[in-house]
Design an enzyme around this catalytic site. Sequence first.
Site, PDB file in Angstrom:
ATOM      1  N   CYS A  86       0.820  -1.200   0.000  1.00 21.28           N
ATOM      2  CA  CYS A  86       0.000   0.000   0.000  1.00 21.28           C
ATOM      3  C   CYS A  86       0.865   1.266   0.000  1.00 21.28           C
ATOM      4  O   CYS A  86       1.489   1.560  -0.997  1.00 21.28           O
ATOM      5  CB  CYS A  86      -1.000  -0.055   1.152  1.00 21.28           C
ATOM      6  SG  CYS A  86      -2.436   0.994   0.868  1.00 21.28           S
ATOM      7  N   HIS A 195      -3.616  -5.563   1.255  1.00 22.91           N
ATOM      8  CA  HIS A 195      -2.882  -5.786   2.510  1.00 22.91           C
ATOM      9  C   HIS A 195      -2.825  -7.262   2.897  1.00 22.91           C
ATOM     10  O   HIS A 195      -3.715  -7.736   3.616  1.00 22.91           O
ATOM     11  CB  HIS A 195      -3.576  -5.022   3.638  1.00 22.91           C
ATOM     12  CG  HIS A 195      -3.403  -3.542   3.563  1.00 22.91           C
ATOM     13  ND1 HIS A 195      -2.363  -2.876   4.167  1.00 22.91           N
ATOM     14  CD2 HIS A 195      -4.133  -2.596   2.931  1.00 22.91           C
ATOM     15  CE1 HIS A 195      -2.460  -1.577   3.929  1.00 22.91           C
ATOM     16  NE2 HIS A 195      -3.533  -1.384   3.175  1.00 22.91           N
ATOM     17  N   GLU A 197      -0.924  -8.570   5.095  1.00 19.31           N
ATOM     18  CA  GLU A 197      -0.676  -8.696   6.541  1.00 19.31           C
ATOM     19  C   GLU A 197      -1.966  -8.637   7.356  1.00 19.31           C
ATOM     20  O   GLU A 197      -1.979  -8.985   8.522  1.00 19.31           O
ATOM     21  CB  GLU A 197       0.324  -7.611   7.004  1.00 19.31           C
ATOM     22  CG  GLU A 197      -0.243  -6.214   7.237  1.00 19.31           C
ATOM     23  CD  GLU A 197      -0.567  -5.440   5.948  1.00 19.31           C
ATOM     24  OE1 GLU A 197      -0.470  -6.014   4.854  1.00 19.31           O
ATOM     25  OE2 GLU A 197      -0.933  -4.246   6.079  1.00 19.31           O
TER      26      GLU A 197
HETATM   27  N1  LIG Z   1      -3.357   1.834   3.830  1.00 14.98           N
HETATM   28  C1  LIG Z   1      -2.473   2.615   3.254  1.00 14.98           C
HETATM   29  O1  LIG Z   1      -1.285   2.324   3.177  1.00 14.98           O
HETATM   30  C2  LIG Z   1      -2.957   3.924   2.701  1.00 14.98           C
HETATM   31  C3  LIG Z   1      -2.122   4.363   1.568  1.00 14.98           C
HETATM   32  C4  LIG Z   1      -2.257   5.816   1.163  1.00 14.98           C
HETATM   33  N2  LIG Z   1      -1.959   6.681   2.212  1.00 14.98           N
HETATM   34  C5  LIG Z   1      -3.586   6.027   0.502  1.00 14.98           C
HETATM   35  O2  LIG Z   1      -4.558   6.404   1.141  1.00 14.98           O
HETATM   36  O3  LIG Z   1      -3.653   5.796  -0.679  1.00 14.98           O
END
Ligand SMILES: NC(=O)CC[C@H](N)C(=O)O
Length: 228
Positions: A86, A195, A197
């Site tokens: 992400c 994600h 994790e």
């Molecule tokens: N969960 C995250 O890593 C968010 C990633 C980033 N800040 C976004 O909103 O796109």
Amino acid sequence: MRIAIIVFPGSNCDVDLFEALHSVCNTDAQYVSYREKSLADFDAVMIPGGFSYGDYLRCGAIARFSNIMPEVVKFARAGKPVLGICNGFQILTEAGLLPGALKKNNNLKFICKTAALTVENNATLFTKQYHSKEKIYLPIAHADGSYYAEKNVLSQLEDQQQVVFRYADENPNGSLNNIAGIINERGNVLGMMPHPERAVESLLGNVDGLRVFKSLLEGKVRTKEASR
Ligand SMILES: NC(=O)CC[C@H](N)C(=O)O
């Protein structure tokens, strides 16, 4: 395997990643501050999700100038495994370790839900425990997850099987070619918006992400999930 989890101001998935590696996979994970200047003694580097530097300017654009980043670049250039999840993916594109960029989602909203994906390439360090074209489900949580790259970059990614995960059923954010995760040409740097994790234990209701870590650790650990 000794894994560095890089922590920036605003990272918020570092603890989830630590738990996935340490508590679920029984591997040696260490937090490494963005202020550090060395990654000596680590076998892999992971950049967790979050809002580094408040996502100001552009997601990952400030983090990529942190002290630790030249070391991450050196680590990657040495062919060692690097995973960006992400915001970690966003940082890797900003640092030039992966091609393309992550733009605002098409609907201009933060999207938080479970996304269906296909594993497009199961011949990578991070996906060898999946079947080819396996359909899996992973959480997504981002505002800037729409993958963009120039046409020639996209065709190179497709031709060289560098698209590792693709959104299935629906494209949640407008990513070109439904791209959810890509790997570099050499095959040691993976960036993905979903994600893994957050999907490593039955207690979490989903174990589809566990094999990203197990693939990397293959043969080196017996995970708790696997022994259940
Ligand atoms: N969960 C995250 O890593 C968010 C990633 C980033 N800040 C976004 O909103 O796109």
